[in-house]
Design an enzyme around this catalytic site. Structure first.
Site, PDB file in Angstrom:
ATOM      1  N   ASP A  22       0.830  -1.205   0.000  1.00 28.37           N
ATOM      2  CA  ASP A  22       0.000   0.000   0.000  1.00 28.37           C
ATOM      3  C   ASP A  22       0.872   1.265   0.000  1.00 28.37           C
ATOM      4  OD1 ASP A  22      -2.392   1.360   0.017  1.00 28.37           O
ATOM      5  OD2 ASP A  22      -2.550   1.397   2.195  1.00 28.37           O
ATOM      6  N   HIS A  39       2.497   3.825  -9.139  1.00 30.08           N
ATOM      7  CA  HIS A  39       2.317   2.404  -9.466  1.00 30.08           C
ATOM      8  C   HIS A  39       3.543   1.865 -10.211  1.00 30.08           C
ATOM      9  CE1 HIS A  39      -1.572   2.389  -7.755  1.00 30.08           C
ATOM     10  NE2 HIS A  39      -2.222   2.975  -8.746  1.00 30.08           N
ATOM     11  N   LEU A 134      10.982 -20.087  -5.974  1.00 30.35           N
ATOM     12  CA  LEU A 134       9.964 -19.225  -5.365  1.00 30.35           C
ATOM     13  C   LEU A 134       8.627 -19.453  -6.061  1.00 30.35           C
ATOM     14  CD1 LEU A 134       9.552 -16.805  -3.305  1.00 30.35           C
ATOM     15  CD2 LEU A 134       9.622 -15.323  -5.318  1.00 30.35           C
TER      16      LEU A 134
HETATM   17  C1  FPP Z   1      -1.847   0.226  -3.443  1.00 29.78           C
HETATM   18  O1  FPP Z   1      -1.508   1.584  -3.373  1.00 29.78           O
HETATM   19  C2  FPP Z   1      -1.591  -0.293  -4.784  1.00 29.78           C
HETATM   20  C3  FPP Z   1      -2.562  -0.718  -5.639  1.00 29.78           C
HETATM   21  C4  FPP Z   1      -3.987  -0.743  -5.273  1.00 29.78           C
HETATM   22  C5  FPP Z   1      -2.276  -1.151  -7.014  1.00 29.78           C
HETATM   23  C6  FPP Z   1      -0.934  -1.782  -7.172  1.00 29.78           C
HETATM   24  C7  FPP Z   1      -0.739  -2.184  -8.563  1.00 29.78           C
HETATM   25  C8  FPP Z   1       0.425  -2.153  -9.190  1.00 29.78           C
HETATM   26  C9  FPP Z   1       1.682  -1.722  -8.546  1.00 29.78           C
HETATM   27  C10 FPP Z   1       0.540  -2.501 -10.644  1.00 29.78           C
HETATM   28  C11 FPP Z   1       0.324  -3.922 -11.019  1.00 29.78           C
HETATM   29  C12 FPP Z   1       1.244  -4.910 -10.435  1.00 29.78           C
HETATM   30  C13 FPP Z   1       2.141  -5.666 -11.116  1.00 29.78           C
HETATM   31  C14 FPP Z   1       2.690  -6.829 -10.449  1.00 29.78           C
HETATM   32  C15 FPP Z   1       2.645  -5.385 -12.454  1.00 29.78           C
HETATM   33  P1  FPP Z   1      -2.635   2.708  -3.411  1.00 29.78           P
HETATM   34  O2  FPP Z   1      -2.848   3.109  -4.820  1.00 29.78           O
HETATM   35  O3  FPP Z   1      -3.850   2.207  -2.689  1.00 29.78           O
HETATM   36  O4  FPP Z   1      -1.909   3.823  -2.609  1.00 29.78           O
HETATM   37  P2  FPP Z   1      -2.529   4.847  -1.556  1.00 29.78           P
HETATM   38  O5  FPP Z   1      -2.843   4.061  -0.301  1.00 29.78           O
HETATM   39  O6  FPP Z   1      -1.398   5.799  -1.346  1.00 29.78           O
HETATM   40  O7  FPP Z   1      -3.743   5.466  -2.185  1.00 29.78           O
END
Ligand code: FPP
Length: 235
Positions: A22, A39, A134
Site C-alpha cells: 500500500d 504504481h 519461489l
Molecule cells: C496500493 O496503493 C496499490 C494498488 C492498489 C495497485 C498496485 C498495482 C500495481 C503496482 C501494478 C500492477 C502490479 C504488477 C505486479 C505489475 P494505493 O494506490 O492504494 O496507494 P494509496 O494508499 O497511497 O492510495
C-alpha cells in the site's frame, strides 16, 4: 471422489510471506507526480523484493496483493494504467522467471479483468510452471471473501462434504502452505480482505514505509519481527 486440487508438489520448506503493498498514490502525491508514477515505482519495488525472496532459502512462497475486488471500482484511467503494467510485466518476466526458477500464479477472479490481460497472465503461469526457488502469487481481482465464495460454489458443484480440508482444496491457494508473515506497508493497520483464510494464524507486520520505498532493509526488519514471535497457533 473428485477434489478441487490444482497444484501438485511437495510442500515448500521456507516461509510463506504475503504483502499488502500500500501507498503508491501517496508516494506519488508527496512528490507531486501523477499516481501512475507511484504504481510504476511500485512495480520496481516489487521486482527487487521478488529477486531477494528468490535468493533467500528461508522464503518459498511470496503472495502479493496487486489488485483487490474493491480496487476494480477505481477510475477507468487508473485501472487502464494498472492493466498496462500487468501486461508488460507478464511479457517481460517469462525469461527471468524461467532462469531463476520462479513459478508465477495469479489467484483471484480473473473473469473480472479484460480478456487480453487474463490471457497474458495465464501464459506467464503456464511458461513458469514447476519453478521451485519461489512460488510467486500475484493476486489480481482478488478478495478473500470472493475466494471463499468461489471455493464454496466448487464444493457444492462437486457434492463434497463441508469440511475444512475439502474447502481448503477448492481455494485459489489450494496446496499452498498458510501465510506465516503478513506485511502491510503504507501505515494503515488493516487486512483489507486479503487472504482471510490463509492468514488465520499469520504474524502481522505493519510498516509506515510507502510501498515504492520498501527495501531489502525493511524486509529484513519484518523477518526479524517474525523471528521474535512465539507462535502458539492458539494452543
Ligand atoms: C496500493 O496503493 C496499490 C494498488 C492498489 C495497485 C498496485 C498495482 C500495481 C503496482 C501494478 C500492477 C502490479 C504488477 C505486479 C505489475 P494505493 O494506490 O492504494 O496507494 P494509496 O494508499 O497511497 O492510495
Amino acid at each position: 471422489m473428485k477434489l478441487c486440487l490444482h497444484r501438485e508438489s511437495s510442500p515448500p520448506s521456507g516461509l510463506h510471506i504475503a504483502i499488502i503493498m500500500d501507498g503508491n498514490r501517496r508516494w506519488a502525491s508527496q512528490k507531486s507526480l501523477p499516481s501512475a508514477m507511484g504504481h510504476r515505482k511500485g512495480v520496481q519495488a516489487l521486482d527487487a523484493i521478488v529477486r531477494i525472496a528468490t535468493k533467500r532459502k528461508d522464503v518459498s512462497v511470496l503472495s502479493i496483493y496487486a489488485l483487490s475486488t474493491e480496487n476494480l471500482q477505481r477510475s477507468p484511467k487508473e485501472l487502464k494504467n494498472i492493466y498496462g503494467l500487468l501486461k508488460s510485466y507478464a511479457a517481460e518476466k517469462e525469461e527471468e522467471f524461467q532462469k531463476n526458477d520462479v513459478s508465477a500464479f495469479f489467484p483471484g477472479n480473473l473473469q473480472l479483468i479484460p480478456k487480453d490481460i487474463k490471457e497474458a497472465l495465464e501464459t506467464l503461469s503456464r511458461k513458469t510452471k514447476g519453478g521451485k526457488a519461489l512460488q510467486l502469487h500475484i493476486c489480481i481481482a482478488y478478495g478473500g471473501k470472493d475466494e471463499i465464495i468461489r471455493a464454496t460454489e466448487k464444493l457444492i458443484q462437486r457434492n463434497l462434504p463441508v469440511t475444512e480440508k475439502n474447502l481448503e482444496s477448492c481455494l485459489d491457494f489450494a496446496n499452498t502452505p498458510p501465510v506465516d508473515l503478513l506485511i502491510r506497508t503504507g501505515g494503515k493497520k488493516r487486512i483489507s480482505n486479503f487472504l482471510l483464510w490463509e492468514s488465520a494464524y499469520a504474524e502481522i507486520f505493519f510498516s509506515d514505509v510507502l510501498w515504492p520505498d520498501f527495501s531489502e532493509k525493511n524486509l529484513e526488519e519484518a523477518l526479524q519481527f517474525f523471528a521474535e514471535q512465539k507462535r502458539t497457533f492458539g494452543k
